[in-house]
Design an enzyme around this catalytic site. Sequence first.
Site, PDB file in Angstrom:
ATOM      1  N   GLY A  16       0.752  -1.226  -0.027  1.00 24.73           N
ATOM      2  CA  GLY A  16      -0.042   0.238  -0.154  1.00 24.73           C
ATOM      3  C   GLY A  16       0.763   1.271  -0.053  1.00 24.73           C
ATOM      4  NE  ARG A  26      15.054  15.844  -1.181  1.00 25.47           N
ATOM      5  CZ  ARG A  26      15.504  16.184   0.041  1.00 25.47           C
ATOM      6  NH1 ARG A  26      15.019  15.648   1.231  1.00 25.47           N
ATOM      7  NH2 ARG A  26      16.134  17.414   0.066  1.00 25.47           N
ATOM      8  CB  VAL A  29      18.303   8.664  -4.273  1.00 20.19           C
ATOM      9  CG1 VAL A  29      18.972   9.208  -5.783  1.00 20.19           C
ATOM     10  CG2 VAL A  29      17.255   7.497  -4.785  1.00 20.19           C
ATOM     11  NE  ARG A  77      -1.432  -4.557  -1.344  1.00 20.20           N
ATOM     12  CZ  ARG A  77      -1.955  -3.669  -0.979  1.00 20.20           C
ATOM     13  NH1 ARG A  77      -2.668  -2.615  -1.658  1.00 20.20           N
ATOM     14  NH2 ARG A  77      -1.709  -3.336   0.370  1.00 20.20           N
ATOM     15  CG  ASP A 108       3.830  -6.639   9.208  1.00 23.98           C
ATOM     16  OD1 ASP A 108       5.123  -6.462   9.276  1.00 23.98           O
ATOM     17  OD2 ASP A 108       3.112  -6.638  10.013  1.00 23.98           O
ATOM     18  CB  THR A 130       1.772   0.586   6.574  1.00 30.49           C
ATOM     19  OG1 THR A 130       0.368   0.595   6.732  1.00 30.49           O
ATOM     20  CG2 THR A 130       2.496   0.415   7.738  1.00 30.49           C
ATOM     21  CG  ASP A 132      -3.498   0.591   7.773  1.00 26.64           C
ATOM     22  OD1 ASP A 132      -4.147   1.446   7.785  1.00 26.64           O
ATOM     23  OD2 ASP A 132      -3.258  -0.258   6.944  1.00 26.64           O
ATOM     24  CG  ASP A 134      -0.607  -2.635   9.975  1.00 21.75           C
ATOM     25  OD1 ASP A 134      -0.006  -1.993   9.514  1.00 21.75           O
ATOM     26  OD2 ASP A 134      -1.798  -3.417   9.408  1.00 21.75           O
ATOM     27  NE  ARG A 159     -15.804  18.348  16.365  1.00 18.90           N
ATOM     28  CZ  ARG A 159     -16.102  17.842  17.463  1.00 18.90           C
ATOM     29  NH1 ARG A 159     -17.440  18.443  18.069  1.00 18.90           N
ATOM     30  NH2 ARG A 159     -15.823  16.714  17.764  1.00 18.90           N
ATOM     31  NE  ARG A 167     -28.019  16.070   8.529  1.00 18.79           N
ATOM     32  CZ  ARG A 167     -27.740  16.772   7.521  1.00 18.79           C
ATOM     33  NH1 ARG A 167     -26.380  16.981   7.299  1.00 18.79           N
ATOM     34  NH2 ARG A 167     -28.594  17.164   6.709  1.00 18.79           N
ATOM     35  NE  ARG A 176      -8.435  -4.284   4.105  1.00 20.05           N
ATOM     36  CZ  ARG A 176      -7.674  -4.363   2.961  1.00 20.05           C
ATOM     37  NH1 ARG A 176      -6.878  -5.539   2.934  1.00 20.05           N
ATOM     38  NH2 ARG A 176      -7.271  -3.334   2.113  1.00 20.05           N
TER      39      ARG A 176
END
Length: 326
Positions: A16, A26, A29, A77, A108, A130, A132, A134, A159, A167, A176
Amino acid sequence: MAENKIKKIGVLTSGGDAPGMNAAIRAVVRTALFHDVDVIGIRKGYNGLINGEIKEMHSKDVSNVMNLGGTILHTARCPEMMTEEGLDKAAAIYKILSLDALVVIGGDGSFRGMQSLAERGVNCIGIPATIDLDMNSTEYTIGFDTAVNTGMDALNKLRDTSSSHERCSVVEVMGRDAGYIAVWCAMVGGAEDVMFPEEKEIIDSKKVIQQILENRSIGKRHNLIVVAEGVGGTQKLAQDIQNITGIQTRATILGHLQRGGSPTAVDRMHASMMGYHAVKAILSGEENKVVAFNGGKYELLDLEKAMTMEKHLDHEIYDVIKILAI
Ligand code: ADP
């Protein structure tokens, strides 16, 4: 291994995309060029290695990229990496290119790919990236801060409108399998409640609805609930809240919005430092390592060890969100 033994390295981004990957490219390199090491940019993750989609990287190739989201090397992927044939081919191309090391910027899954390549004689150095957060080996992963800031920005805007209309707003953020983005967004966006994968079993919609009713009874005129993607059922939760409480409720799914955008200062800093440390590690003769940020410091960990480490979301953040939601 003496410093001058290293002549040429490869760099790729995999899995991802995450804002800050360009700053890491950068740094890799330019640190390498500074030490007279050639750099080959490999496009589209491991696919580019297997298919030989490569480009020699010069200093100007990484000019004006620090501020860009996504990755200039593109990412993908690569199912072929799950096959013996694909792995053998990737390792063979590494050798044909005469690379002394391969820098992999990714999550990972990409690090698991490194493990398989390491078994075939490829010297892999990982940079954790990542949105996430994780990855168990490191307290920071490139892209997280930008993703949270993007989420916070969206929550601020939602908000405004949910407050004007009195609301309830249910906002789904990315994540995920991990709730880091969700709990951070909930805290910094001032949400009343958050549902995230690690607590899927105990934070159910009934409790969330109960909380909304309690908050309304003490004078709250609008509600903001954050749900991590991995919990799912965001639209249904919004419908249930509206049906049970009678409060107009809207669901918003931020989705891939949170992947893009110009990286924050925090992401640019970590990416630059991690890119630098990855190349310094290669120059010092390190093999099959990952760069990590732990206890306020950058460190190098053995790839194998990194993949067995554990990390848990600090539940205290959730407790504080609830305290501050009154
Ligand atoms: P991320 O790096 O963001 O976690 P993925 O989990 O999609 O992303 O992994 C990226 C790529 O890493 C995969 O497409 C695949 O090419 C490679 N990869 C993932 N797991 C393995 C594995 N067990 N063995 C070899 N390669 C793997």
